[in-house]
Motif scaffolding. Structure first.
Motif, PDB file in Angstrom:
ATOM      1  N   ASN A  43      -5.268  -5.685  -5.801  1.00 64.19           N
ATOM      2  CA  ASN A  43      -5.852  -4.902  -5.065  1.00 64.19           C
ATOM      3  C   ASN A  43      -5.433  -4.309  -3.953  1.00 64.19           C
ATOM      4  OD1 ASN A  43      -8.662  -3.626  -4.882  1.00 64.19           O
ATOM      5  ND2 ASN A  43      -8.537  -5.293  -3.260  1.00 64.19           N
ATOM      6  N   GLY A  44      -5.183  -5.296  -3.056  1.00 68.53           N
ATOM      7  CA  GLY A  44      -4.566  -5.056  -1.884  1.00 68.53           C
ATOM      8  C   GLY A  44      -3.109  -4.045  -1.754  1.00 68.53           C
ATOM      9  N   GLN A  45      -2.427  -4.588  -2.930  1.00 69.60           N
ATOM     10  CA  GLN A  45      -1.281  -3.139  -2.888  1.00 69.60           C
ATOM     11  C   GLN A  45      -1.617  -2.277  -3.291  1.00 69.60           C
ATOM     12  OE1 GLN A  45       1.204  -5.970  -5.974  1.00 69.60           O
ATOM     13  NE2 GLN A  45       1.149  -7.549  -4.892  1.00 69.60           N
ATOM     14  N   PHE A  46      -2.967  -1.989  -3.938  1.00 76.46           N
ATOM     15  CA  PHE A  46      -3.304  -0.691  -4.567  1.00 76.46           C
ATOM     16  C   PHE A  46      -3.836   0.305  -3.155  1.00 76.46           C
ATOM     17  CE2 PHE A  46      -7.095   1.315  -5.612  1.00 76.46           C
ATOM     18  CZ  PHE A  46      -6.587   2.622  -7.045  1.00 76.46           C
ATOM     19  N   HIS A  47      -4.474  -0.657  -2.117  1.00 77.37           N
ATOM     20  CA  HIS A  47      -4.969  -0.252  -1.328  1.00 77.37           C
ATOM     21  C   HIS A  47      -4.468   0.704  -0.138  1.00 77.37           C
ATOM     22  CE1 HIS A  47      -9.670   0.120  -2.383  1.00 77.37           C
ATOM     23  NE2 HIS A  47      -8.808  -0.699  -2.747  1.00 77.37           N
ATOM     24  N   GLU A  48      -3.334  -0.335   0.009  1.00 84.09           N
ATOM     25  CA  GLU A  48      -2.073  -0.223   1.005  1.00 84.09           C
ATOM     26  C   GLU A  48      -1.271   0.841   0.375  1.00 84.09           C
ATOM     27  OE1 GLU A  48       0.981   0.258   3.397  1.00 84.09           O
ATOM     28  OE2 GLU A  48      -0.814  -0.907   4.036  1.00 84.09           O
ATOM     29  N   ALA A  49      -0.990   1.387  -1.111  1.00 80.14           N
ATOM     30  CA  ALA A  49      -0.319   2.420  -1.586  1.00 80.14           C
ATOM     31  C   ALA A  49      -0.950   3.547  -1.595  1.00 80.14           C
ATOM     32  CB  ALA A  49       0.016   2.104  -3.117  1.00 80.14           C
ATOM     33  N   ILE A  50      -2.204   3.689  -1.201  1.00 74.89           N
ATOM     34  CA  ILE A  50      -3.369   4.656  -1.061  1.00 74.89           C
ATOM     35  C   ILE A  50      -3.054   4.653   0.839  1.00 74.89           C
ATOM     36  CG2 ILE A  50      -5.259   5.650  -0.859  1.00 74.89           C
ATOM     37  CD1 ILE A  50      -5.955   4.120  -3.022  1.00 74.89           C
ATOM     38  N   TYR A  51      -2.793   4.166   1.533  1.00 78.97           N
ATOM     39  CA  TYR A  51      -2.426   4.577   2.777  1.00 78.97           C
ATOM     40  C   TYR A  51      -0.902   5.546   3.519  1.00 78.97           C
ATOM     41  CZ  TYR A  51      -6.067   0.463   3.585  1.00 78.97           C
ATOM     42  OH  TYR A  51      -7.745  -0.100   3.198  1.00 78.97           O
ATOM     43  N   SER A  52      -0.201   4.178   2.761  1.00 80.66           N
ATOM     44  CA  SER A  52       1.060   4.454   2.465  1.00 80.66           C
ATOM     45  C   SER A  52       1.412   6.313   1.946  1.00 80.66           C
ATOM     46  CB  SER A  52       2.053   3.848   2.373  1.00 80.66           C
ATOM     47  OG  SER A  52       2.229   2.647   3.058  1.00 80.66           O
ATOM     48  N   GLY A  53       0.404   6.277   1.008  1.00 82.16           N
ATOM     49  CA  GLY A  53       0.261   7.687   0.491  1.00 82.16           C
ATOM     50  C   GLY A  53      -0.159   8.955   1.132  1.00 82.16           C
ATOM     51  N   SER A  54      -0.637   8.464   2.155  1.00 82.74           N
ATOM     52  CA  SER A  54      -1.849   9.325   3.285  1.00 82.74           C
ATOM     53  C   SER A  54      -0.740  10.277   3.411  1.00 82.74           C
ATOM     54  CB  SER A  54      -2.759   8.705   4.142  1.00 82.74           C
ATOM     55  OG  SER A  54      -2.592   8.399   5.277  1.00 82.74           O
ATOM     56  N   GLY A  55       0.346   9.439   4.536  1.00 79.78           N
ATOM     57  CA  GLY A  55       1.290  10.486   5.277  1.00 79.78           C
ATOM     58  C   GLY A  55       0.978  10.503   6.237  1.00 79.78           C
ATOM     59  N   ASN A  56      -0.092   9.997   6.625  1.00 80.34           N
ATOM     60  CA  ASN A  56      -0.688   9.221   8.318  1.00 80.34           C
ATOM     61  C   ASN A  56      -0.909   8.383   8.876  1.00 80.34           C
ATOM     62  OD1 ASN A  56      -2.286   9.730  10.108  1.00 80.34           O
ATOM     63  ND2 ASN A  56      -3.244  11.365  10.111  1.00 80.34           N
ATOM     64  N   GLU A  57       0.805   7.614   9.087  1.00 76.22           N
ATOM     65  CA  GLU A  57       0.774   6.592   9.987  1.00 76.22           C
ATOM     66  C   GLU A  57      -0.565   6.156  11.263  1.00 76.22           C
ATOM     67  OE1 GLU A  57       1.682   2.585   9.506  1.00 76.22           O
ATOM     68  OE2 GLU A  57       2.302   4.822   8.472  1.00 76.22           O
ATOM     69  N   PHE A  58      -0.976   7.190  11.603  1.00 77.70           N
ATOM     70  CA  PHE A  58      -1.988   5.906  12.174  1.00 77.70           C
ATOM     71  C   PHE A  58      -3.117   5.585  11.816  1.00 77.70           C
ATOM     72  CE2 PHE A  58      -6.220   6.670  15.327  1.00 77.70           C
ATOM     73  CZ  PHE A  58      -5.369   6.605  16.566  1.00 77.70           C
ATOM     74  N   LEU A  59      -3.354   6.588  10.938  1.00 76.23           N
ATOM     75  CA  LEU A  59      -4.815   6.642  10.380  1.00 76.23           C
ATOM     76  C   LEU A  59      -4.430   5.080   9.242  1.00 76.23           C
ATOM     77  CD1 LEU A  59      -7.490   6.922   8.600  1.00 76.23           C
ATOM     78  CD2 LEU A  59      -6.561   8.553   7.599  1.00 76.23           C
ATOM     79  N   ALA A  60      -3.470   5.235   8.970  1.00 74.28           N
ATOM     80  CA  ALA A  60      -2.791   4.026   7.494  1.00 74.28           C
ATOM     81  C   ALA A  60      -3.006   2.689   8.858  1.00 74.28           C
ATOM     82  CB  ALA A  60      -1.664   4.299   7.233  1.00 74.28           C
ATOM     83  N   GLU A  61      -2.735   2.712  10.009  1.00 75.49           N
ATOM     84  CA  GLU A  61      -2.628   1.422  10.640  1.00 75.49           C
ATOM     85  C   GLU A  61      -3.851   1.536  10.758  1.00 75.49           C
ATOM     86  OE1 GLU A  61      -0.500   3.113  14.964  1.00 75.49           O
ATOM     87  OE2 GLU A  61       1.130   2.353  13.191  1.00 75.49           O
ATOM     88  N   GLN A  62      -5.242   1.876  11.006  1.00 74.66           N
ATOM     89  CA  GLN A  62      -6.617   2.036  11.342  1.00 74.66           C
ATOM     90  C   GLN A  62      -6.877   0.997  10.650  1.00 74.66           C
ATOM     91  OE1 GLN A  62      -7.518   2.336  14.718  1.00 74.66           O
ATOM     92  NE2 GLN A  62      -5.379   2.742  14.708  1.00 74.66           N
TER      93      GLN A  62
END
Length: 230
Positions: free
Chosen positions: A138-157
């Motif tokens: 599940n952690g890998q699943f959500h991380e794939a979405i964070y990375s796929g957002s293309g917005n690193e600041f948002l992903a960091e938050q």
């Protein structure tokens, strides 16, 4: 409570990361209630390790907000009340919804493949009835979405708040039927992302993260036996 004989004690070969994960779950489950001082020497005896990985684990827990390290006094478990927990999940839902909306627009074919692979790992864990394996996938699943957002600041938050909520997200998977329901929610999220439907993805992720009604009551009930034991 004799914490040296508490469950989930890792072996001496475990890393600071593994120690941190055990302590996260113990804090969330009430083994170490809010205000408890986490003594390095006692923890080293419990886990049969030196104080160095214990100290590293405590520093990581402090960075995630679960504990507070007070100068010349030591490490203490922070209090996160039910109201605060609800507020944190509400913010997490909005961060994930935003990540999902952007991911549906921006994910590349390679990123789609990564998301599908994580989803398939969740499927295997669901079929085997293993909440721990599901939590990792599940952690890998959500991380794939964070990375796929293309917005690193948002992903960091999103990652920062996910880290703070990690023990609670882990525990809710032990509520009856939660793993199966979570996987079904993932299927809707994957389908929406692959279709490029940003609105549907946003709504599916928000609903997936929010804990409300009977689901939240079940989650709180899952904490009570451990609270009583502590």
């Amino acid at each position: 409570m004799n914490t040296e004989s508490a469950p989930h004690a890792p072996t001496a070969t475990r890393t600071a990361k593994a120690l941190r994960e055990v302590l996260e779950e113990d804090i969330a489950g009430g083994v170490y209630p809010p205000g408890t001082r986490l003594d390095e020497a006692s923890l080293a005896r419990r886990f049969a390790v030196s104080r160095t990985p214990i100290r590293e684990a405590l520093i990581e827990l402090a960075a995630s907000g679960l504990i507070e390290i007070r100068p010349r006094r030591g490490a203490f478990v922070r209090e996160i009340g039910i109201r605060r927990l609800i507020e944190m999940f509400e913010v997490m839902a909005e961060l994930e919804a935003m990540c999902g909306r952007l991911a549906a627009r921006r994910m590349t074919p390679d990123e789609h493949a990564r998301l599908v692979a994580a989803h398939e790992a969740c499927a295997r864990a669901t079929e085997s009835g293993d909440p721990s394996a599901y939590f990792e996938a599940n952690g890998q699943f959500h991380e794939a979405i964070y990375s796929g957002s293309g917005n690193e600041f948002l992903a960091e938050q999103a990652r920062a708040l996910q880290s703070r909520l990690k023990p609670y997200r882990r525990l809710q998977l032990h509520v009856r039927n939660r793993v199966g329901n979570s996987f079904q929610e993932h299927e809707a999220i994957v389908a929406a992302i692959l279709d490029g439907d940003d609105t549907r993805t946003e709504e599916a992720l928000r609903a997936h993260i929010l804990i409300q009604g009977e689901r939240f009551n079940d989650f709180v009930a899952s904490l009570r036996p451990r609270d009583g034991a502590s």
